[in-house]
Design a protein around this motif. Structure first.
Motif, PDB file in Angstrom:
ATOM      1  N   ILE A 171      11.587 -10.351   3.949  1.00  0.00           N
ATOM      2  CA  ILE A 171      10.988 -11.488   3.387  1.00  0.00           C
ATOM      3  C   ILE A 171      10.351 -12.557   3.703  1.00  0.00           C
ATOM      4  CG2 ILE A 171      10.592 -13.051   1.017  1.00  0.00           C
ATOM      5  CD1 ILE A 171      12.755 -11.223  -0.333  1.00  0.00           C
ATOM      6  N   GLY A 209       7.554 -11.915   6.135  1.00  0.00           N
ATOM      7  CA  GLY A 209       6.296 -11.341   5.421  1.00  0.00           C
ATOM      8  C   GLY A 209       6.015 -10.002   5.450  1.00  0.00           C
ATOM      9  N   ASN A 263       6.457  -7.902  -0.285  1.00  0.00           N
ATOM     10  CA  ASN A 263       5.568  -8.735  -1.265  1.00  0.00           C
ATOM     11  C   ASN A 263       6.764  -8.868  -2.486  1.00  0.00           C
ATOM     12  OD1 ASN A 263       4.107 -10.037  -3.126  1.00  0.00           O
ATOM     13  ND2 ASN A 263       2.660  -8.496  -3.132  1.00  0.00           N
ATOM     14  N   SER A 276       6.314 -10.103  -5.133  1.00  0.00           N
ATOM     15  CA  SER A 276       5.669 -10.313  -6.303  1.00  0.00           C
ATOM     16  C   SER A 276       4.748  -9.087  -6.534  1.00  0.00           C
ATOM     17  CB  SER A 276       5.097 -11.439  -6.610  1.00  0.00           C
ATOM     18  OG  SER A 276       5.450 -12.498  -6.622  1.00  0.00           O
ATOM     19  N   ALA A 277       4.943  -7.838  -5.835  1.00  0.00           N
ATOM     20  CA  ALA A 277       4.243  -6.617  -5.569  1.00  0.00           C
ATOM     21  C   ALA A 277       4.106  -5.940  -7.159  1.00  0.00           C
ATOM     22  CB  ALA A 277       4.782  -5.676  -4.799  1.00  0.00           C
ATOM     23  N   ASP A 294       1.686  -1.859  -2.747  1.00  0.00           N
ATOM     24  CA  ASP A 294       1.606  -3.296  -2.628  1.00  0.00           C
ATOM     25  C   ASP A 294       2.574  -4.055  -1.752  1.00  0.00           C
ATOM     26  OD1 ASP A 294       0.056  -5.654  -3.078  1.00  0.00           O
ATOM     27  OD2 ASP A 294       1.043  -6.294  -4.907  1.00  0.00           O
ATOM     28  N   HIS A 295       3.310  -3.284  -0.885  1.00  0.00           N
ATOM     29  CA  HIS A 295       4.331  -3.683   0.036  1.00  0.00           C
ATOM     30  C   HIS A 295       5.365  -4.444  -0.799  1.00  0.00           C
ATOM     31  CE1 HIS A 295       1.444  -3.001   3.378  1.00  0.00           C
ATOM     32  NE2 HIS A 295       0.425  -3.511   2.707  1.00  0.00           N
ATOM     33  N   GLY A 296       5.802  -3.742  -1.747  1.00  0.00           N
ATOM     34  CA  GLY A 296       6.903  -4.244  -2.513  1.00  0.00           C
ATOM     35  C   GLY A 296       8.121  -3.398  -2.326  1.00  0.00           C
TER      36      GLY A 296
END
Length: 332
Positions: free
Chosen positions: A57, A60, A63, A65-66, A83-85
């Motif tokens: 995290i 970066g 994400n 909040s993906a 979404d890169h979660g």
């Protein structure tokens, strides 16, 4: 080893993830999956990884909040962008979508790309019986995470490329979850934490993990690479793979009406009973089903607490200090 209750570990993990920006519901869901890995005896996919996740995290790479989105929809075939979660949340979404589509079409496949590591794949298969669906999941590292040598080779060219499945039964499903390498790569770090030497037969002369079962594990790993990396468009192994993500393919088979589902489960119970009737080669080691040891380990650890090494406990305690989260209360 230091023991902490399952509930207390979930609290600590979810509060740390929330403090770092993850929505509270997502943090609680991910925390439960992590602690469940430790409860089942798969420490390499659980609490041991929390500092790594927080570092991802910070850098970066993930994400917090993906929200996965559908990129391609052909009914029984869907491809989603994670979404890169964190994969713990992305694969749960993919699994639920696969089951929903299987109810409509009989069978479905959901491809996942641009998702972070999902932890233990068995966790996404354990709903098989309650959903009356057979679930199969395969995953790769989108070309990265090359830690496994091909059979006969010494240098790493593949990731651990796991395969998991949930097969409905009358009670709890039959759940199978295995890396196509001799062990999951996280086991190496876990051994180091406990001060244990890594068995020589796990690695090649160049330090790469060996495939499970020699040529058979190698062959399975190639199939997984094609499905989880190629078919999903997540990415496959190559000389310069770029950012390490996780690709996954989730396949679901609906069992049909209640009568058909009951017939299937009865058939499964019948053949499992016959398999387990084999006379043990060693009298003190009965024949078990895949995942049966994990179930027993979970039952014991839910009673007596989840054990972690002092190193893992200290690293999580430092995160508690950093994010002003009350430290885990240990058990006697």
């Amino acid at each position: 080893m230091i023991r902490v209750s399952h509930q207390e570990w979930v609290r600590v993990c979810s509060q740390i993830l929330s403090a770092r920006g993850m929505p509270s519901d997502d943090a609680a869901s991910m925390a439960r999956l992590m602690v469940d890995s430790d409860a089942a005896g798969h420490e390499s996919h659980g609490l041991w990884r929390l500092p790594q996740y927080i570092d991802d995290i910070e850098r970066g790479l993930v994400n917090v909040s993906a929200r996965p989105t559908i990129e391609e929809d052909r009914g029984a075939w869907v491809r989603i962008h994670g979404d890169h979660g964190f994969g713990h949340l992305v694969l749960a979404y993919a699994r639920d979508l696969a089951i929903s589509r299987a109810r409509r079409f009989g069978v479905s496949a959901v491809a996942v790309r641009r998702s972070a590591f999902a932890g233990r794949l068995a966790d996404f298969c354990e709903v098989a019986s309650t959903e009356n669906a057979m679930i199969v999941v395969v995953a790769n590292d989108a070309g990265g995470g090359q830690a496994v040598a091909p059979h006969g080779g010494s240098e790493a060219r593949l990731s651990t490329n796991p395969i998991a499945a949930g097969i409905p039964r009358v009670g709890a499903p039959l759940v199978i979850d295995m890396a196509t390498s001799v062990v999951a790569s996280g086991r190496l770090g876990e051994h180091g934490d406990r001060g244990e030497a890594v068995p020589e037969h796990w690695r090649t002369s160049a330090g790469a993990l060996r495939p499970a079962g020699g040529p058979k594990g190698y062959a399975l790993a190639l199939i997984v690479e094609a499905l989880a990396g190629g078919l999903t468009r997540a990415g496959t192994v190559r000389r310069d793979p770029g950012v390490e993500d996780q690709g996954a393919l989730v396949i679901a088979f609906d069992l049909g009406d209640p009568t058909s589902a009951a017939d299937f489960k009865e058939d499964v119970e019948g053949f499992l009973e016959w398999v387990l009737s084999s006379r043990p080669e060693h009298p003190d080691a009965p024949v078990l089903l895949p995942g049966q040891r994990a179930t027993r380990t979970r039952e014991e650890r839910l009673r007596s607490g989840i054990p972690v090494t002092a190193s893992t406990f200290d690293r999580i305690a430092r995160l508690c200090d950093l994010y002003d989260v009350p430290a885990a209360q240990t058990m006697p």
